[in-house]
Design a protein around this motif. Structure first.
Motif, short mmCIF file in Angstrom:
data_model
loop_
_atom_site.label_atom_id
_atom_site.label_comp_id
_atom_site.label_asym_id
_atom_site.label_seq_id
_atom_site.Cartn_x
_atom_site.Cartn_y
_atom_site.Cartn_z
N PRO A 25 -14.38 12.18 7.93
CA PRO A 25 -13.74 11.41 9.00
C PRO A 25 -12.93 10.23 8.49
CG PRO A 25 -16.06 11.78 9.50
CD PRO A 25 -15.81 12.34 8.13
N ARG A 66 -9.74 11.48 7.23
CA ARG A 66 -9.01 11.99 8.38
C ARG A 66 -8.37 10.82 9.14
NH1 ARG A 66 -11.97 15.15 13.20
NH2 ARG A 66 -10.32 14.87 14.72
N LEU A 67 -9.13 9.75 9.25
CA LEU A 67 -8.65 8.58 9.96
C LEU A 67 -7.45 7.97 9.25
CD1 LEU A 67 -9.63 7.18 12.45
CD2 LEU A 67 -10.82 5.55 11.01
N SER A 68 -7.52 7.89 7.92
CA SER A 68 -6.39 7.25 7.25
C SER A 68 -5.17 8.16 7.29
CB SER A 68 -6.75 6.85 5.83
OG SER A 68 -7.40 7.87 5.17
N ARG A 69 -5.38 9.47 7.37
CA ARG A 69 -4.22 10.34 7.55
C ARG A 69 -3.58 10.15 8.91
NH1 ARG A 69 -7.35 13.90 5.42
NH2 ARG A 69 -7.80 14.86 7.41
N MET A 70 -4.45 9.88 9.92
CA MET A 70 -3.92 9.64 11.25
C MET A 70 -3.15 8.33 11.29
SD MET A 70 -7.24 10.89 13.40
CE MET A 70 -7.05 9.66 14.66
N GLY A 71 -3.34 7.49 10.26
CA GLY A 71 -2.56 6.26 10.18
C GLY A 71 -3.38 5.02 10.41
N GLY A 72 -4.70 5.16 10.51
CA GLY A 72 -5.53 3.98 10.73
C GLY A 72 -6.28 3.64 9.47
N TYR A 111 0.87 -1.18 0.00
CA TYR A 111 0.00 0.00 0.00
C TYR A 111 0.90 1.22 0.00
CZ TYR A 111 -4.04 -2.82 1.10
OH TYR A 111 -5.05 -3.73 1.04
N SER A 122 -4.80 -8.83 0.92
CA SER A 122 -4.02 -8.15 -0.13
C SER A 122 -3.45 -9.17 -1.10
CB SER A 122 -2.89 -7.34 0.50
OG SER A 122 -3.37 -6.54 1.54
N HIS A 144 -6.88 3.08 16.63
CA HIS A 144 -6.21 2.36 15.54
C HIS A 144 -4.76 2.06 15.85
CE1 HIS A 144 -3.85 5.78 14.21
NE2 HIS A 144 -4.91 6.53 14.46
N ARG A 177 3.39 7.09 2.99
CA ARG A 177 3.37 5.90 3.84
C ARG A 177 3.39 4.68 2.95
NH1 ARG A 177 -1.29 5.02 6.71
NH2 ARG A 177 -0.21 3.73 8.21
N TYR A 180 -0.56 11.43 1.53
CA TYR A 180 -1.58 12.37 1.98
C TYR A 180 -0.92 13.70 2.22
CZ TYR A 180 -4.83 8.61 2.74
OH TYR A 180 -5.66 7.55 2.57
N SER A 235 -4.54 -8.27 9.26
CA SER A 235 -3.32 -7.58 8.87
C SER A 235 -2.14 -8.52 8.62
CB SER A 235 -2.92 -6.49 9.88
OG SER A 235 -2.27 -7.05 11.00
N VAL A 263 -6.17 1.24 7.40
CA VAL A 263 -5.56 0.58 6.26
C VAL A 263 -5.38 -0.89 6.60
CG1 VAL A 263 -3.78 0.81 4.54
CG2 VAL A 263 -4.23 2.67 6.08
N ALA A 264 -5.56 -1.73 5.62
CA ALA A 264 -5.56 -3.18 5.83
C ALA A 264 -4.38 -3.64 6.68
CB ALA A 264 -5.48 -3.94 4.51
N LEU A 300 -12.13 8.54 16.40
CA LEU A 300 -11.53 9.88 16.33
C LEU A 300 -11.11 10.41 17.69
CD1 LEU A 300 -13.98 11.57 13.80
CD2 LEU A 300 -11.76 10.55 13.33
#
Lengths: 360, 282, 288
Positions: free
Chosen positions: C276, C279-285, A23, A62, B155, A32, A27, A57, C287-288, B109
């Motif tokens: 949101p 925003r969440l994926s920017r925070m790093g969450g 991936y 994937s 997360h 990343r 952003y 994970s 993603v698989a 959040l």
């Protein structure tokens, strides 16, 4: 019947070589990279059910996206090849039209959520037309006769054709998607957690049906689930994934009888069984963040057998017995470090990393 | 006489089905009774498949849904009659839930520590350092510490860690009863048994009773003391967990047990005619 | 916050373009404070002059400097759009959150009112309103009426988001953590609702400016207050395009178009950033 499908020689149906799928995200200037599939090689033979086990994970989802060339950005193929016996070239080198023609006809899917496949506002009959009609290339009347015969072989009542998806139970819907995935008699079927959402009683029936369909059309199945008890009863061979890598592979019976990787051993040891009250040892820690995997063997922070070398070197997947491969230094001195990561020195080449290696 | 911690008395929940005028009724829970002893903490398993009514039953025990008929009494008081902020707060201090999906149990959040501190503040009247100490105490009982959780977003933790934090949060008020609805079904296999074993430790060390709602007979066998098996809203079999699962009597319990796949049946071909593992040598 | 703005300007072309266009319009509106001529005075300059160095946008047939008049017009138009948006956002937030969180009878009553507003034909209603009020029609009154008419769609949107938030597990965790309803709604749910409020604000400004211009051009508003719409109205009254004083029509039209495009681009790019999920994926969450 299976003879027809095995007529093209005895080699493997699927050959994956050094597959890497990452991936790659950007952003607003932050780059990343998550190494979801990291250097996986495996073969799946004819008429075989290959079980792929892994937790969340671990990269198993994937992996199946990648081998079906169904990956979409940000998941990019960074390296490696995926060849099927029924294709004359690497699947990543197919043009979109050929790829679309190959899917369903040669490459079937059974997914976890049957509702994702079945259109909720169309009758099952129309779903069969949508997915399979152009692949089969028969006149309508003969096509429906074929569908009816196929349903009968899989012990499904012909009435389901007239039903809407919501009128069927979850188990029946999943049976329908299996019938859909097998109607074109594909050589290779990818089953992604097909029974995870089902109740145990229904699950057993659906698994039995997948097995039966597989024997009936003689295809190979890549069966993906996190549930080791399902693998034990379903798979001929088993591959265990951990943190984007294949850590052990072998015949199911061997894997369960004498697992060589400590992670596999833990998965099997900690399986609860009715009638078994033996204390279960817990495994500390959690699966690593694939954006920043630990150095060396990715399992070493949780491994009870971790040695010095595990913290520095990545163990190569090594064949220790016929058909039994394992990537663990503790399993045998024969296991050598994997060759250095070819793109390890690429951390600063961020722009370059955004370009997939394959021409897609 | 009323030494029951919780007594569920012929509880029925009927949902209207269909249009505005309720053409049909659906009995989600149908005349279920059981009781938990206040002096003998135990793990009480409610086992059933989807549609068995086990989740509806758990929501009634948590006073999120009111029963149509029958009564649920907690320490002798009918939970459906709990009204007003103070009484509700006292009830929630004694009965805490643990939910199925640890990734959904906390607002994605928001930082996780705020739930812990808020619980300490509301139910224990603790603020600042004191609240952090209470949170840390609770987290240590589940094998974590406040330092590991402080300032973290959901997360950033694994499913297993999140579920531990959820359990720790539920422990802060010092509850007498935990209602855990499928607490490990979304936790990875390598972390699952650690959480299951944790329940046992909570029962023995903290003397908390736990209602363990699950579809998984194997973990129910592993940790529970007593069990009820539900089918379509009714209890079909109940009793000592080992006795019931070792030797089920009701046809549905037998079917359920037979359907559980186990690694012990490798190669017996219980799923199909052909025994697996025929292509061992490649 | 500043860092976010800087990143957005640097990496998001829509946002950069939207900012530039909106800045031009807002800048002109601010210039109204330095205007040498009061907006209500006429025949302060020679009429019907084409654009020149002295009068960059020319002069009107009423002897006003088009540029300086336009600064007032833009100021009023923007203020109008902004007031409508703020007022209607407040109503839609209140109705949507209350309806979505409370459910039941509250929801049914509020939503039947809501749906009445959705199906009401706006334009005839506003025209009718003008004929009732006639000379009592003011800028502020029109803003109030449009705010009362402009909240219903977004209230429904907010309600649906609230309904799904209410059933999520973390809401129950919050309840069993002892949080009060107002804390849950404001602290737990607001972060999911605010993005909708923001992006609909910009769209709502556009919508109200559009309606105001339409009404004004047809003369159904307080035509004495200079807005972009009333400028075009007066230009038409003096048959500007027939006489060849095109600048009287073209510049207001151009500027209002710039406003539309600028706000639209901002709405689109902000939407993507505030969502949101992103925003969440920017925070790093996520993603698989």
């Amino acid at each position: 019947m299976p003879a027809e499908a095995t007529g093209q020689g005895a080699g493997p149906v699927l050959t994956v070589r050094n597959l890497r799928a990452y991936y790659q995200m950007r952003y607003f200037g932050i780059f990343r990279e998550v190494r979801a599939v990291d250097d996986i090689s495996l073969e799946i033979g004819r008429n075989e059910i290959y079980g792929l086990a892994g937790e969340s994970s671990s990269g198993k989802t994937s992996f199946i996206k990648a081998i079906a060339a169904a990956n979409r950005p940000p998941l990019n193929i960074v390296g490696g090849s995926v060849r099927y016996s029924f294709l004359d070239r690497d699947i990543f080198r197919l043009d979109p039209q050929t790829l679309a023609a190959v899917r369903w006809k040669h490459l079937g899917y059974i997914m976890q959520g049957s509702m994702n496949v079945l259109n909720p506002v169309r009758r099952i009959r129309e779903s069969f037309v949508d997915f399979a009609f152009r692949h089969i290339g028969l006149p309508k009347a003969q096509f429906f006769a074929l569908v009816a015969a196929h349903l009968e072989r899989l012990h499904l009542p012909p009435d389901v054709l007239r039903a809407y998806p919501h009128e069927l139970s979850g188990g029946m819907r999943q049976r329908v998607t299996i019938a859909l995935a097998t109607i074109c008699r594909p050589e290779f079927i990818i089953a992604d957690e097909p029974t995870t959402a089902l109740d145990v009683v229904v699950q057993k029936g659906v698994l039995g049906m997948i097995r039966e369909a597989q024997q009936e059309i003689g295809s190979s199945i890549l069966f993906v689930t996190h549930d080791m008890a399902v693998h034990a009863n379903m798979a001929d061979r088993l591959g265990i994934m951990y943190a984007g890598r294949l850590v052990e592979e072998g015949p199911t019976r061997t894997i369960f009888a004498e697992p060589l990787h400590p992670y596999t051993a833990h998965l099997i040891q900690s399986l609860p069984r009715i009638g078994d009250l033996a204390p279960k040892k817990a495994l500390g820690g959690a699966p690593p963040n694939l954006a920043e995997p630990p150095p060396g063997c990715r399992f070493h922070p949780r491994c009870p057998l971790a040695m010095d070398i595990c913290r520095r070197e990545t163990p190569a997947l090594t064949t220790l017995a016929p058909g039994h491969r394992v990537a663990c230094f503790a399993a045998s001195p024969e296991v050598r470090p994997a060759p250095p990561d070819e793109d390890a020195g690429r951390a600063d080449g961020r722009e370059a990393a955004l370009q997939p290696a394959e021409g897609r | 006489m009323s030494a029951d911690l919780l007594s569920v008395e012929r509880v029925t929940k009927v949902y209207a089905r269909g249009g505005l005028f309720g053409r049909g009724a659906f009995r989600a829970v149908d005349g279920v009774s059981f009781a938990l002893d206040a002096d003998r903490p135990e793990i009480f398993a409610i086992v059933g498949e989807s549609g068995s009514g086990k989740t509806t039953l758990s929501r009634m025990i948590l006073n999120l849904v009111a029963p149509t008929a029958g009564a649920i009494r907690f320490r002798g008081q009918d939970v459906a009659h709990i009204r007003g902020g103070r009484a509700r707060s006292a009830f929630m201090g004694a009965v805490q839930p643990i939910f199925q999906n640890p990734f959904e149990a906390f607002n994605p959040l928001k930082r996780i520590d705020r739930y812990l501190l808020m619980t300490a503040r509301r139910f224990r009247g603790a603020r600042g350092q004191e609240a952090e100490r209470l949170a840390d105490d609770a987290l240590r009982k589940v094998g974590l510490s406040f330092a590991e959780v402080r300032g973290r977003f959901p997360h950033e933790l694994s499913g297993g860690q999140l579920q531990r934090v959820a359990i720790a949060r539920a422990l802060i008020p010092g509850p007498a009863l935990l209602v855990a609805d499928e607490p490990v079904s979304m936790v990875d296999a390598s972390l699952r048994m650690a959480i299951v074993s944790l329940f046992r430790a909570l029962r023995d060390d903290l003397r908390v009773s736990i209602i363990y709602i699950t579809h998984d007979l194997a973990t129910a066998y592993y940790i529970s003391d007593r069990i009820i098996i539900m089918q379509k809203g009714k209890v079909v079999e109940s009793g000592d967990a080992r006795a019931v699962l070792d030797n089920p009597q009701h046809p549905y319990s037998i079917l359920l047990k037979e359907s559980v796949l186990s690694p012990d049946t490798i190669g017996e071909g219980i799923l199909g005619k052909r025994p697996p593992a025929t292509v061992d040598a490649r | 916050m500043l860092a976010i703005l800087r990143d957005l300007l640097r990496y998001n072309r829509e946002f950069a373009a939207g900012t530039v266009l909106t800045a031009i319009v807002v800048g002109m509106a601010v210039l109204s404070a330095f205007s040498p001529y009061p907006p209500g005075d006429i025949y302060v300059v020679a009429p019907d002059l084409p654009p020149s160095w002295d009068h960059p946008f020319g002069t009107t047939s009423q002897g006003q400097d088009t540029f300086w008049l336009l600064t007032y017009a833009l100021r009023n138009t923007l203020l109008f759009g902004f007031s409508v948006a703020i007022l209607s956002r407040l109503i839609s937030l209140l109705v949507g959150m209350l309806s979505g969180y409370k459910g039941g009878a509250t929801d049914r009553v509020l939503m039947s009112i809501n749906d009445t507003f959705i199906v009401m034909p706006l334009f005839p209603l506003l025209v009718l309103f003008y004929f009732v009020m006639r000379d009592d029609m003011t800028w502020a009154l029109l803003a109030l009426v449009m705010a009362l008419l402009g909240w219903a769609y977004d209230a429904r949107l907010i309600r649906s988001v609230m309904m799904s938030l209410r059933t999520r597990e973390f809401t129950r965790t919050a309840v069993f953590s002892g949080m009060r309803t107002d804390q849950i709604v404001i602290r737990e749910h607001m972060p999911y609702v605010l993005p909708i409020v923001f992006s609909t604000t910009l769209n709502n400004i556009n919508w109200s400016i559009g309606l105001e211009v339409t009404l004004s051009v047809l003369g159904f508003t307080d035509i004495e207050t200079p807005t972009v719409g009333t400028m075009i109205f007066w230009a038409n009254q003096h048959s500007a395009l027939v006489f060849g004083t095109w600048w009287w029509v073209v510049f207001p039209t151009l500027l209002v178009t710039v406003t539309f495009i600028g706000l639209f681009l901002l709405a689109v790019s902000m939407n993507e950033y505030i969502d949101p999920r992103s925003r969440l994926s920017r925070m790093g969450g996520g993603v698989a």
